[in-house]
Design a protein around this motif. Structure first.
Motif, PDB file in Angstrom:
ATOM      1  N   LEU A 120       0.832  -1.201   0.000  1.00  0.00           N
ATOM      2  CA  LEU A 120       0.000   0.000   0.000  1.00  0.00           C
ATOM      3  C   LEU A 120       0.868   1.253   0.000  1.00  0.00           C
ATOM      4  CD1 LEU A 120      -2.762  -0.926   2.632  1.00  0.00           C
ATOM      5  CD2 LEU A 120      -2.992  -0.870   0.136  1.00  0.00           C
ATOM      6  N   PHE A 121       0.340   2.296  -0.575  1.00  0.00           N
ATOM      7  CA  PHE A 121       1.056   3.569  -0.533  1.00  0.00           C
ATOM      8  C   PHE A 121       1.398   3.952   0.899  1.00  0.00           C
ATOM      9  CE2 PHE A 121       1.724   8.068  -0.410  1.00  0.00           C
ATOM     10  CZ  PHE A 121       2.440   8.319  -1.557  1.00  0.00           C
ATOM     11  N   ALA A 155     -10.751  19.145  -1.734  1.00  0.00           N
ATOM     12  CA  ALA A 155      -9.969  18.616  -0.617  1.00  0.00           C
ATOM     13  C   ALA A 155      -8.908  17.660  -1.135  1.00  0.00           C
ATOM     14  CB  ALA A 155     -10.893  17.873   0.345  1.00  0.00           C
ATOM     15  N   LEU A 156      -7.665  17.893  -0.724  1.00  0.00           N
ATOM     16  CA  LEU A 156      -6.562  16.998  -1.085  1.00  0.00           C
ATOM     17  C   LEU A 156      -6.215  16.164   0.117  1.00  0.00           C
ATOM     18  CD1 LEU A 156      -4.483  19.759  -2.765  1.00  0.00           C
ATOM     19  CD2 LEU A 156      -5.808  17.951  -3.866  1.00  0.00           C
ATOM     20  N   SER A 157      -6.094  14.860  -0.102  1.00  0.00           N
ATOM     21  CA  SER A 157      -5.854  14.006   1.053  1.00  0.00           C
ATOM     22  C   SER A 157      -4.762  12.990   0.796  1.00  0.00           C
ATOM     23  CB  SER A 157      -7.142  13.258   1.414  1.00  0.00           C
ATOM     24  OG  SER A 157      -6.889  12.336   2.443  1.00  0.00           O
ATOM     25  N   GLY A 158      -4.044  12.644   1.845  1.00  0.00           N
ATOM     26  CA  GLY A 158      -3.099  11.543   1.811  1.00  0.00           C
ATOM     27  C   GLY A 158      -3.807  10.204   1.915  1.00  0.00           C
ATOM     28  N   SER A 159      -3.035   9.142   1.772  1.00  0.00           N
ATOM     29  CA  SER A 159      -3.608   7.805   1.624  1.00  0.00           C
ATOM     30  C   SER A 159      -4.102   7.200   2.926  1.00  0.00           C
ATOM     31  CB  SER A 159      -2.575   6.879   1.002  1.00  0.00           C
ATOM     32  OG  SER A 159      -1.410   6.839   1.811  1.00  0.00           O
ATOM     33  N   ASP A 216      -7.177  -2.424  -1.316  1.00  0.00           N
ATOM     34  CA  ASP A 216      -7.819  -1.990  -2.549  1.00  0.00           C
ATOM     35  C   ASP A 216      -6.688  -1.663  -3.511  1.00  0.00           C
ATOM     36  OD1 ASP A 216      -8.933  -0.494  -4.598  1.00  0.00           O
ATOM     37  OD2 ASP A 216     -10.240   0.668  -3.283  1.00  0.00           O
ATOM     38  N   SER A 217      -6.746  -2.227  -4.707  1.00  0.00           N
ATOM     39  CA  SER A 217      -5.611  -2.024  -5.615  1.00  0.00           C
ATOM     40  C   SER A 217      -5.406  -0.538  -5.908  1.00  0.00           C
ATOM     41  CB  SER A 217      -5.798  -2.811  -6.906  1.00  0.00           C
ATOM     42  OG  SER A 217      -6.857  -2.260  -7.649  1.00  0.00           O
ATOM     43  N   LYS A 218      -6.447   0.264  -5.789  1.00  0.00           N
ATOM     44  CA  LYS A 218      -6.300   1.691  -6.042  1.00  0.00           C
ATOM     45  C   LYS A 218      -5.449   2.383  -4.980  1.00  0.00           C
ATOM     46  CE  LYS A 218     -10.422   2.809  -8.707  1.00  0.00           C
ATOM     47  NZ  LYS A 218      -9.583   3.477  -9.722  1.00  0.00           N
ATOM     48  N   LEU A 219      -5.213   1.701  -3.873  1.00  0.00           N
ATOM     49  CA  LEU A 219      -4.402   2.286  -2.796  1.00  0.00           C
ATOM     50  C   LEU A 219      -2.965   1.768  -2.788  1.00  0.00           C
ATOM     51  CD1 LEU A 219      -7.075   2.233   0.054  1.00  0.00           C
ATOM     52  CD2 LEU A 219      -6.412   4.164  -1.385  1.00  0.00           C
ATOM     53  N   LEU A 220      -2.627   0.953  -3.780  1.00  0.00           N
ATOM     54  CA  LEU A 220      -1.244   0.472  -3.865  1.00  0.00           C
ATOM     55  C   LEU A 220      -0.295   1.635  -4.154  1.00  0.00           C
ATOM     56  CD1 LEU A 220      -1.654  -2.791  -5.996  1.00  0.00           C
ATOM     57  CD2 LEU A 220      -1.243  -2.612  -3.527  1.00  0.00           C
ATOM     58  N   PHE A 221       0.913   1.492  -3.671  1.00  0.00           N
ATOM     59  CA  PHE A 221       1.923   2.504  -3.986  1.00  0.00           C
ATOM     60  C   PHE A 221       2.027   2.714  -5.495  1.00  0.00           C
ATOM     61  CE2 PHE A 221       5.999   4.314  -4.856  1.00  0.00           C
ATOM     62  CZ  PHE A 221       6.179   5.216  -3.835  1.00  0.00           C
ATOM     63  N   LEU A 224      -0.816   5.040  -6.657  1.00  0.00           N
ATOM     64  CA  LEU A 224      -0.973   6.394  -6.112  1.00  0.00           C
ATOM     65  C   LEU A 224       0.243   7.284  -6.327  1.00  0.00           C
ATOM     66  CD1 LEU A 224      -2.831   6.275  -2.696  1.00  0.00           C
ATOM     67  CD2 LEU A 224      -3.496   7.390  -4.814  1.00  0.00           C
ATOM     68  N   ALA A 225       1.423   6.662  -6.366  1.00  0.00           N
ATOM     69  CA  ALA A 225       2.627   7.481  -6.568  1.00  0.00           C
ATOM     70  C   ALA A 225       2.556   8.120  -7.942  1.00  0.00           C
ATOM     71  CB  ALA A 225       3.868   6.608  -6.439  1.00  0.00           C
TER      72      ALA A 225
END
Lengths: 345, 345, 345, 345
Positions: free
Chosen positions: B196-197, D180-184, D192-197, D200-201
């Motif tokens: 995960l990130f 709103a900008l947010s960190g992970s 969730d694959s959308k939260l993989l490094f 998101l990087a």
């Protein structure tokens, strides 16, 4: 006991900022003076809103030596290499405790400064009085000196893991190979295009090889730990896309066939009273996040299958145990406080 | 000549995505089939808007073997280890050229699969026919086989720099120590909380030591390059907060006193006709950014001052030279095209 | 047709580097001259090993005007604002096509330069001849001029999404609010401590509000698209920890009750022949990764539930569609080539 | 006074980890129980070596209700939405103070849970007793209730800046637009694959628009602050490549012509006794780094030139003021401690 009066010269760099951050929550001291040529007369909050929320103080001009002299018992020097020697000399002769985070008093041989730092050291007498203030190894000497040269970040990360093995004679001091990964704050706030976000993000950059300035420092100390068996190390630093933290891979040849249990046992015993050194066992290797923001060093030991080599992996926060945290630990020792004061919750 | 008809099985992972990205601009091929169990019947654009802009194609069901068989001359397998062997067998017997990016046909000894990959290899006959398709070293064998096992990303980054020195006998194959820094795409899209990130950002994490799956692959190949002098390597991989790319530090003992000039000369000569291998000289060390997005490998050589050790530093893009790019280079060679076709502007 | 001879003045910044990267794979041109005061007489490969692998060329001194004049048909100026005007004047009068990536010829009112760029514009005559070279909107004018002022990165990301709605009169030009997230390369290689990795990583920093230099550029163009209904926009840029790319959130008041289908239909129709503008429909919103490394702009439209506001979200690569890619698109148009030449596989 | 006995149910998520981190340095409490289904019976140190260094404690099974009941005065619930309601009910009826970090008791209208959280709320009686525990606004109610529903991270970042202006009637509650900008870490440890490094990087990803779950929470509270003038907001969250932290841009229409001085004056006065809310004045805008690791919220106000709109920019640490820090602040208030206890040095 009344509070120790503290000053910081060079409080606007990353190490200086971290010193402030840590000292404002230290229960045994009174932060009296912080200086910054760049920010003089500005409030801490206007420069660092986060830490400034906690403490109402202004940056002073570093040339205001009278104030520094009259207001402090101990002064941290957090200046670029070469820039703080005159402060050190002045304050040392005013009977202050001087804790210097730069390299200016780390090396014993003045000629090394000419080779590695490109200046001729003007205070070779002070070089002799200075103690290499690695607290887990040189606690006794720290107590006895007033000029305390804080180890560099990389040397700290190397020396603590290798010390037990060198002292025991289990590794060959001339065989040590170090690959070190470091975040960007280790390089300070220098305006160098190589340190721009655009240049470091999505990148890894080996640098300073051979001949990084921490090499002679590591070699000097390894030689000493190995009872003056002169050593040369391979030291390869690599910049990684991180703000803080150092991870080191250290490989050394074993001089005798020890077991994994021997290695772990030695390390655990050697550091059994060191509150900030943590030995990982059972195959666990350290991750950088274990130490971010703290004064801890974690390391793991691994005797390779052929029993010929030892792999040590260590992590520290370059601004914590690698700079400001360790400097405060040294102050605590010097002033007879619990060495963890202000450094753990 | 008419275009080569190409299929990709497992086109939804990072290597598969990169294969598509590269193949749609390859002038000598026609991308006919891409499969993905997860995305079947969806358009490429709906999954990867960026590359989908360039090419109108749909993902097929990987079970549609008939279509794959009838539409392709060469099939890339970009599946997790163990998942593609049956495709390989089927397609191999249909006279296709099979280019497998997984580890399924890299190792020669079936028992290694039991130890390192936890499965019993069902096609040991194919293991013998498979060629370890490192193009700079095994070009001749690539031409002669139809089952091409693409090297792993780490092994590629290790073997190309050490090959000249091993073949010449200048380094001791049993002395090799590798510290490898890798981005996250090397681990694929696996749903593992460690990827995960939130877990990888601001972190460095050693992993898979000892016993990373690429270790036997590296050892098998080093042994072969060293004329069957059996070798064991120290291989320490470390995850860094990067999406792509690998940087490797490789240290080996020199068997004779060579000069820096000797080392550079050997490397330059060995790769003088290799379009994708670049030797850095004059003290320049490679940065990761040199290779991101490309099929290049850069490496530098450094004979240490005592002339006892050699330090090699190499960089590749794990998805380029470490996976998809190199697989296309191999396809080019196999089909008699210029090996750089589609891989450089 | 023989190749177009191309020069780049200021080839060592991020936009210049990207121009080289793209032009060396452009099939219709011949890159003859690249200049850099900093790198003059060095090979491209020694400065940018990655792109230098593909092309053997040296940086020239930008003062070598004779060479630039004799060797080029078109010259890209990729210099800091204010630094390239004299080149533009010289080359324009030598009948070259001048494609300027700076802001020097974007604004029509010379007094705006005094307010926003702090210099008095010395070539107000050229200001009149210059065309604002947003290719999807001003293609005809691009063909007719030889002084092409490339839009800024933010303005490109704003104007393309709003243009259909402004021209149709569906949004109120005086209601537009823009929040823009940008990577660090948008700020160039300026040595500013705020752009250090240590300052941008793990950070988000709003800047340049109110009064960012792109504000008058956006306002000038929105006013024009809205048939001279004078407009003021809210434009808030924020630096994010990214190297490349811009994501923009644009909110505007609707002037009439349109449906989501109306909005999508208008956008799709407006850009039906624009190869680089992609409309996302069906509730899909653009991610930055869709455009990294490309010349595409993606945008989505969303009519809010109350039918009073429209939200547009767009993404571009600041160095691609926001700078170098779009400049090449403009060159293609100017020279009668397919506008996508060299910009898609 | 004897220490408050504290338990944490769900101590293995990011908010739970942060609660532990903060509570082990809180001088007024005794952390007795931490639970985790995943880590039960493991030591804190084996899971989080960093915070585990400071405190020797084991994870308990969350089903061990007897222990939780007998050992605690206050229990923090740091569980996924919907997973902690039964604990809340049980503990509430055992006369504990329950501080719930999930959304389970934030909304007043049970039907909102069906729409936004896809479950039918089983404890609508408790919904009525629960207090929306935003400490700067609802301090009195916090003292009177034992079921404290902690605000979401985004709502906290929105409501504190807008509250003075809504209460004063200076902004139109139906005009509010939030980017709103947010960190992970805001998304938790969900696999969730959308939260993989790798995903998101180098990326920015708008999500959850329209209809993010925090929308009804923000609207409910804005409506309340605006004396029940029903409001709808535009709320667009965007994931940025950061671990922690939220930056919010909030635009609202002014209902009367106020000056910049009026705006700053109102905000300063409103929060003059709020230790964790900092107003930036003089054109300074907040950066994310101001708040990382802390319980502070910084915000700036900007009356636009035309005096028709107000721009508020705020930053918080989603795990600090947005979750664990604020929950401890609420505990302090509830138990009559100084609200900053354990939250500032």
């Amino acid at each position: 006991m009344s509070s120790i009066r503290v000053g910081i010269i060079g409080a606007s760099g990353y190490a200086g900022e971290e010193l402030i951050r840590l000292l404002i929550r230290h229960p045994g001291i009174d932060l009296r003076v912080i200086t910054s040529r760049q920010y003089k007369h500005r409030s801490l909050e206007s420069v660092y809103p986060d830490i400034g929320s906690f403490r109402n103080i202004q940056f002073d001009d570093p040339d205001n030596l009278e104030k520094i002299d009259s207001q402090t018992d101990v002064v941290f020097l957090a200046l670029p290499h070469g820039a703080g020697m005159h402060y050190a000399q002045f304050l040392y002769h005013r009977a202050k405790v001087v804790i210097d985070l730069s390299a200016d008093f780390r090396l014993k041989d003045p000629s090394d400064y000419e080779i590695y730092y490109k200046f001729s050291h003007p205070f070779s007498d002070l070089l002799e009085e200075a103690v290499y203030a690695l607290p887990e190894i040189y606690q006794d000497q720290i107590v006895q000196s007033r000029l305390l040269a804080m180890p560099g970040c990389y040397p700290t990360g190397v020396l603590l893991p290798v010390a037990p093995f060198l002292k025991k004679g289990w590794i060959d001091p001339s065989s040590i190979e170090i690959v070190a990964l470091s975040g960007s704050t280790g390089a300070g706030k220098t305006l160098d295009s190589k340190l721009l976000f655009s240049e470091l993000a999505d990148n890894l950059r080996p640098y300073g090889f051979p001949g990084h300035r921490h090499t002679p420092e590591i070699e000097q100390q390894i030689t000493k730990l190995a009872q003056n068996r002169c050593s040369r190390v391979l030291f390869l630093p690599i910049l990684a896309p991180l703000r803080r933290g150092i991870l080191l891979s250290i490989v050394a040849s074993l001089t005798e066939e020890i077991s994994q249990q021997d290695a772990e046992g030695l390390a655990l015993h050697f550091y059994k009273e060191a509150p900030f050194v943590k030995i990982l066992t059972g195959g666990i290797m350290p991750e950088l996040r274990y130490v971010l923001g703290s004064n801890y060093l974690y390391f793991s030991t691994c005797v390779l299958a052929d029993k010929k080599k030892l792999l040590l992996l260590s992590v520290i926060d370059n601004l914590g145990k690698g700079a400001a945290g360790q400097a405060i630990q040294v102050m605590n020792i010097k002033f007879g406080l619990d060495q963890t004061l202000g450094l753990i919750p």
